[in-house]
Design a protein around this motif. Sequence first.
Motif, PDB file in Angstrom:
ATOM      1  N   GLU A   1     136.431 -77.907  -3.568  1.00 33.68           N
ATOM      2  CA  GLU A   1     135.772 -77.053  -2.581  1.00 33.68           C
ATOM      3  C   GLU A   1     134.971 -75.950  -3.270  1.00 33.68           C
ATOM      4  OE1 GLU A   1     134.443 -75.704   0.995  1.00 33.68           O
ATOM      5  OE2 GLU A   1     135.550 -77.548   0.615  1.00 33.68           O
ATOM      6  N   ARG A   2     135.563 -75.366  -4.301  1.00 29.71           N
ATOM      7  CA  ARG A   2     134.885 -74.305  -5.052  1.00 29.71           C
ATOM      8  C   ARG A   2     133.581 -74.826  -5.635  1.00 29.71           C
ATOM      9  NH1 ARG A   2     136.791 -69.840  -9.086  1.00 29.71           N
ATOM     10  NH2 ARG A   2     135.056 -69.827 -10.521  1.00 29.71           N
ATOM     11  N   SER A   3     133.625 -76.011  -6.175  1.00 27.82           N
ATOM     12  CA  SER A   3     132.435 -76.608  -6.763  1.00 27.82           C
ATOM     13  C   SER A   3     131.334 -76.789  -5.719  1.00 27.82           C
ATOM     14  CB  SER A   3     132.796 -77.952  -7.394  1.00 27.82           C
ATOM     15  OG  SER A   3     131.683 -78.536  -7.983  1.00 27.82           O
ATOM     16  N   ARG A   4     131.690 -77.254  -4.537  1.00 30.95           N
ATOM     17  CA  ARG A   4     130.690 -77.431  -3.473  1.00 30.95           C
ATOM     18  C   ARG A   4     130.120 -76.094  -3.008  1.00 30.95           C
ATOM     19  NH1 ARG A   4     133.906 -81.261   0.282  1.00 30.95           N
ATOM     20  NH2 ARG A   4     135.035 -81.893  -1.543  1.00 30.95           N
ATOM     21  N   GLU A   5     130.979 -75.098  -2.898  1.00 30.11           N
ATOM     22  CA  GLU A   5     130.521 -73.766  -2.487  1.00 30.11           C
ATOM     23  C   GLU A   5     129.578 -73.174  -3.535  1.00 30.11           C
ATOM     24  OE1 GLU A   5     133.844 -71.268  -1.541  1.00 30.11           O
ATOM     25  OE2 GLU A   5     134.590 -72.658  -0.025  1.00 30.11           O
ATOM     26  N   TYR A   6     129.923 -73.373  -4.810  1.00 28.24           N
ATOM     27  CA  TYR A   6     129.065 -72.894  -5.891  1.00 28.24           C
ATOM     28  C   TYR A   6     127.700 -73.581  -5.829  1.00 28.24           C
ATOM     29  CZ  TYR A   6     127.191 -72.223 -10.582  1.00 28.24           C
ATOM     30  OH  TYR A   6     126.368 -71.926 -11.643  1.00 28.24           O
ATOM     31  N   GLU A   7     127.697 -74.877  -5.698  1.00 23.13           N
ATOM     32  CA  GLU A   7     126.443 -75.631  -5.615  1.00 23.13           C
ATOM     33  C   GLU A   7     125.610 -75.175  -4.423  1.00 23.13           C
ATOM     34  OE1 GLU A   7     127.430 -79.790  -5.662  1.00 23.13           O
ATOM     35  OE2 GLU A   7     128.305 -79.640  -7.675  1.00 23.13           O
TER      36      GLU A   7
ATOM     37  N   VAL B   1     128.361 -66.330 -12.601  1.00 23.93           N
ATOM     38  CA  VAL B   1     128.666 -66.560 -11.181  1.00 23.93           C
ATOM     39  C   VAL B   1     129.796 -67.579 -11.061  1.00 23.93           C
ATOM     40  CG1 VAL B   1     127.756 -67.488  -9.013  1.00 23.93           C
ATOM     41  CG2 VAL B   1     126.380 -65.896 -10.361  1.00 23.93           C
ATOM     42  N   TRP B   2     129.737 -68.636 -11.854  1.00 26.34           N
ATOM     43  CA  TRP B   2     130.805 -69.636 -11.800  1.00 26.34           C
ATOM     44  C   TRP B   2     132.148 -69.026 -12.212  1.00 26.34           C
ATOM     45  CZ3 TRP B   2     132.287 -73.961  -9.788  1.00 26.34           C
ATOM     46  CH2 TRP B   2     133.361 -74.667 -10.343  1.00 26.34           C
ATOM     47  N   ARG B   3     132.142 -68.256 -13.294  1.00 28.98           N
ATOM     48  CA  ARG B   3     133.378 -67.634 -13.775  1.00 28.98           C
ATOM     49  C   ARG B   3     133.945 -66.628 -12.781  1.00 28.98           C
ATOM     50  NH1 ARG B   3     131.362 -66.199 -19.778  1.00 28.98           N
ATOM     51  NH2 ARG B   3     131.408 -68.287 -20.654  1.00 28.98           N
TER      52      ARG B   3
ATOM     53  N   ASP C   1     135.009 -65.928  -7.332  1.00 30.26           N
ATOM     54  CA  ASP C   1     135.864 -65.259  -6.347  1.00 30.26           C
ATOM     55  C   ASP C   1     135.395 -63.834  -6.057  1.00 30.26           C
ATOM     56  OD1 ASP C   1     137.399 -67.542  -6.198  1.00 30.26           O
ATOM     57  OD2 ASP C   1     138.849 -66.838  -7.702  1.00 30.26           O
ATOM     58  N   ASP C   2     134.583 -63.245  -6.931  1.00 28.37           N
ATOM     59  CA  ASP C   2     134.084 -61.877  -6.743  1.00 28.37           C
ATOM     60  C   ASP C   2     132.781 -61.820  -5.945  1.00 28.37           C
ATOM     61  OD1 ASP C   2     136.204 -61.052  -8.297  1.00 28.37           O
ATOM     62  OD2 ASP C   2     135.019 -60.926 -10.142  1.00 28.37           O
ATOM     63  N   VAL C   3     132.167 -62.970  -5.700  1.00 26.89           N
ATOM     64  CA  VAL C   3     130.886 -62.995  -4.986  1.00 26.89           C
ATOM     65  C   VAL C   3     131.122 -62.527  -3.551  1.00 26.89           C
ATOM     66  CG1 VAL C   3     128.975 -64.443  -4.186  1.00 26.89           C
ATOM     67  CG2 VAL C   3     130.006 -64.865  -6.428  1.00 26.89           C
ATOM     68  N   PRO C   4     130.358 -61.502  -3.115  1.00 28.68           N
ATOM     69  CA  PRO C   4     130.561 -60.975  -1.754  1.00 28.68           C
ATOM     70  C   PRO C   4     129.948 -61.886  -0.687  1.00 28.68           C
ATOM     71  CG  PRO C   4     128.824 -59.766  -2.874  1.00 28.68           C
ATOM     72  CD  PRO C   4     129.380 -60.732  -3.876  1.00 28.68           C
ATOM     73  N   GLU C   5     130.202 -61.527   0.561  1.00 25.17           N
ATOM     74  CA  GLU C   5     129.661 -62.283   1.701  1.00 25.17           C
ATOM     75  C   GLU C   5     128.149 -62.413   1.613  1.00 25.17           C
ATOM     76  OE1 GLU C   5     130.799 -63.853   4.629  1.00 25.17           O
ATOM     77  OE2 GLU C   5     132.678 -63.833   3.503  1.00 25.17           O
ATOM     78  N   GLU C   6     127.482 -61.298   1.319  1.00 22.48           N
ATOM     79  CA  GLU C   6     126.019 -61.299   1.142  1.00 22.48           C
ATOM     80  C   GLU C   6     125.761 -61.352  -0.363  1.00 22.48           C
ATOM     81  OE1 GLU C   6     122.276 -61.739   1.694  1.00 22.48           O
ATOM     82  OE2 GLU C   6     123.654 -61.698   3.381  1.00 22.48           O
ATOM     83  N   PRO C   7     125.578 -62.538  -0.947  1.00 21.63           N
ATOM     84  CA  PRO C   7     125.571 -62.689  -2.402  1.00 21.63           C
ATOM     85  C   PRO C   7     124.294 -62.268  -3.114  1.00 21.63           C
ATOM     86  CG  PRO C   7     125.281 -64.815  -1.366  1.00 21.63           C
ATOM     87  CD  PRO C   7     125.509 -63.821  -0.264  1.00 21.63           C
TER      88      PRO C   7
END
Length: 175
Positions: free
Chosen positions: A2-8, A42-44, A47-53
């Motif tokens: 899921e993390r991978s898809r969200e990152y992509e 960003v990948w590392r 989890d710190d990326v906010p709602e408005e990235p």
Amino acid sequence: MERSREYESLVRTHGDAVLRFLRRRTDPQTADDVFSETMLIVWRRFDDVPEEPLPWLYVTARNCLRNAERSARRQWRVAERIIPVDPPTDTVDPGPEEGPRADCLRAALARLSATDAEVLRLWAWEELGPPEIATVLDITTNAATIRLHRAKKKLRQEMEAPRRPTGTTTKGGER
């Protein structure tokens, strides 16, 4: 997964904007390199990326660009110091700035022990202080301070010592 898809998804949505942001601030090659570094961070730190990235991505990209610019400046400073003193052997091309002082420094540095020369290079060319030199050489800070002091003294002595050209003889016929 899921993390991978969200990152992509994040990269697809905002990647072009971040790359344009960087390209407006630097050359294309540096922008591409900094973009890669930004996306790695960003990948590392996903989890710190906010709602408005996007603002967060811009800050991250700007910080990566600053790091790249600092690194480039350090590399230029080192190159400017190294070339007059220790030019590459296969491309030695003494320019108008070369003179007896640079020749004297280069020769004096070559006469020092490898250890003394390395301590001086770390200090002068890499702009490291005794604590950082200690880390590089795996010695104590006190030992690095002492080695640096002694190496500077030896370099000064080597530069001030009168030298006879090789192959010359003294008054008594001695070499």
